[in-house]
Design a protein around this motif. Structure first.
Motif, PDB file in Angstrom:
ATOM      1  N   VAL A  60     -23.201   2.253 -21.489  1.00 45.85           N
ATOM      2  CA  VAL A  60     -23.634   0.923 -21.916  1.00 45.85           C
ATOM      3  C   VAL A  60     -24.868   1.157 -22.789  1.00 45.85           C
ATOM      4  O   VAL A  60     -25.826   1.823 -22.368  1.00 45.85           O
ATOM      5  N   PHE A  61     -24.797   0.631 -24.000  1.00 52.18           N
ATOM      6  CA  PHE A  61     -25.758   0.983 -25.047  1.00 52.18           C
ATOM      7  C   PHE A  61     -26.583  -0.222 -25.455  1.00 52.18           C
ATOM      8  O   PHE A  61     -26.047  -1.328 -25.614  1.00 52.18           O
ATOM      9  N   ARG A  62     -27.858   0.004 -25.635  1.00 53.30           N
ATOM     10  CA  ARG A  62     -28.706  -1.050 -26.185  1.00 53.30           C
ATOM     11  C   ARG A  62     -28.537  -1.043 -27.701  1.00 53.30           C
ATOM     12  O   ARG A  62     -28.963  -0.091 -28.376  1.00 53.30           O
ATOM     13  N   GLY A  75     -19.355   1.698 -24.514  1.00 51.48           N
ATOM     14  CA  GLY A  75     -18.908   2.745 -25.423  1.00 51.48           C
ATOM     15  C   GLY A  75     -18.253   3.877 -24.650  1.00 51.48           C
ATOM     16  O   GLY A  75     -18.393   3.975 -23.416  1.00 51.48           O
ATOM     17  N   PHE A  76     -17.539   4.729 -25.379  1.00 51.06           N
ATOM     18  CA  PHE A  76     -16.760   5.796 -24.753  1.00 51.06           C
ATOM     19  C   PHE A  76     -16.914   7.085 -25.552  1.00 51.06           C
ATOM     20  O   PHE A  76     -17.144   7.059 -26.761  1.00 51.06           O
ATOM     21  N   SER A  77     -16.766   8.223 -24.838  1.00 49.84           N
ATOM     22  CA  SER A  77     -16.902   9.513 -25.507  1.00 49.84           C
ATOM     23  C   SER A  77     -16.072  10.549 -24.764  1.00 49.84           C
ATOM     24  O   SER A  77     -15.990  10.535 -23.533  1.00 49.84           O
ATOM     25  N   ALA A  78     -15.464  11.475 -25.504  1.00 45.03           N
ATOM     26  CA  ALA A  78     -14.735  12.574 -24.864  1.00 45.03           C
ATOM     27  C   ALA A  78     -15.697  13.686 -24.437  1.00 45.03           C
ATOM     28  O   ALA A  78     -15.464  14.357 -23.432  1.00 45.03           O
ATOM     29  N   ASP A  79     -16.790  13.877 -25.184  1.00 40.96           N
ATOM     30  CA  ASP A  79     -17.651  15.039 -24.929  1.00 40.96           C
ATOM     31  C   ASP A  79     -19.097  14.683 -24.547  1.00 40.96           C
ATOM     32  O   ASP A  79     -19.914  15.578 -24.324  1.00 40.96           O
ATOM     33  N   GLY A  80     -19.425  13.392 -24.481  1.00 46.11           N
ATOM     34  CA  GLY A  80     -20.792  12.996 -24.126  1.00 46.11           C
ATOM     35  C   GLY A  80     -21.764  13.060 -25.298  1.00 46.11           C
ATOM     36  O   GLY A  80     -22.944  12.746 -25.142  1.00 46.11           O
TER      37      GLY A  80
END
Ligand code: BMA
Length: 328
Positions: A60-62, A75-80
């Protein structure tokens, strides 16, 4: 050697400590990882929180908009490291009195029981601590605000302590708050909070001046065999305004308002151009940490100059040794 308690997370982002580095925390070499224009309407993306999710990571992004309004986006990410952030903000269901939006910023995400809880600074006649949860980062449910205004930096512990939920927070004011200590509160049900205990505060004099104006909890506390490892922010007021650095402390496992260790020296502060120059200069503001119990590695996500998001690395032993070598 200290031991991290929790799941092995061998796929978290990692880079080894550079040769000759004298600091207990070192930066990702390709920082910042999230630019200010990560979504079409953003002015800046910073002070954001991530967790392991399914085969990768979610967060969760500001995102402050180009209207310079403040909101939180999933948001989402495969590798961080490489993130895809939703262009629209999180929409919560729940009581309309509670989830009417004034402003939302500085989220934390905490996996607890069977779901991901989100806490953030929530506008409700002034800043207070908003609380909600999700199972999938698509549908979000909002609960009652945890505290009366004014408060910021609500950070849940990742498990119940003596049968109660526990939360750190930092009572504040409506402005840029020229004071601030960390307190711990507990709740049987995430609605009614009490037993508000003082954890730790600012340090006067020049023994540890970087944390002389205000402090606040950062990422969700990390459980170790010696207690809760807390990464926090500390602020000094200078002739150029506030400077935000990071420190760490060790809280008692059963009575987390008791401080067992605390760093006299900061562990990371604004030094790189993207930390020193931005919409609010000289801010390094940690909101999340991923920890791998198999190796003791920790990846810290932090806002840089209220503009972009950075990544830094450490280990549980680096932080424990630093606190023991340079205690407050
Ligand atoms: C605090 C919050 C943070 C911000 C910091 C520095 O009061 O607004 O989000 O990073 O100030 O501007």
């Amino acid at each position: 050697m200290s031991r991290l308690i929790g799941a092995p997370l061998q796929d978290i982002p990692w880079q080894p400590k550079p040769a000759g580095c004298q600091s207990p925390v070192w930066r990702y070499s390709a920082n910042p990882i999230i630019p200010r224009d990560a979504i079409p309407t953003s002015n800046s993306v910073f002070n954001s929180a991530v967790v392991p999710y399914r085969a990768g990571f979610a967060g969760v992004f500001r995102c402050d908009s180009r209207a310079v309004s403040m909101d939180i986006h999933a948001g989402f990410s495969a590798d961080g490291i490489h993130w895809k952030i939703n262009p629209g903000p999180v929409r919560f269901d729940g009581d309309p009195e509670v989830n009417r939006r004034e402003y939302r910023y500085d989220p934390r995400v905490c996996f607890l029981g069977d779901r991901y809880y989100i806490t953030w600074c929530n506008g409700y006649h002034g800043p207070t601590i908003g609380l909600g949860y999700t199972f999938d980062f698509k549908e979000f449910h909002q609960l009652e605000n945890a505290f009366l205004p004014y408060n910021r930096n609500g950070v849940l512990f990742p498990r119940k302590i003596h049968g109660h939920y526990a939360m750190l927070s930092r009572p504040s004011d409506t402005g840029h708050t020229p004071f601030g200590d960390i307190f711990c509160s507990v709740s049987p049900d995430l609605t009614f909070w009490g037993k508000h205990r003082y954890v730790m505060g600012t340090v006067s004099g020049d023994r540890s001046a970087w944390q002389s104006k205000k402090i606040g909890p950062g990422p969700v506390p990390i459980e170790t065999d010696e207690g809760w490892l807390l990464i926090y922010h500390g602020v000094i007021n200078t002739c150029n305004g506030f400077v935000y650095r990071m420190g760490c402390a060790l809280l008692d496992a059963d009575e987390p308002w008791k401080v067992k260790l605390r760093s006299r020296f900061y562990i990371l502060g604004p030094q790189e151009p993207y930390e020193r120059v931005g919409d609010v200069p000289n801010v390094t503001f940690p909101c999340a940490a991923l920890a791998d119990s198999a190796t003791g590695r920790i990846a810290i996500y932090y806002g840089c100059a209220d503009t972009v998001t950075g990544l830094a690395f450490t280990t549980v032993d680096e932080l424990m040794d630093y606190m023991k070598k340079y205690p407050l």
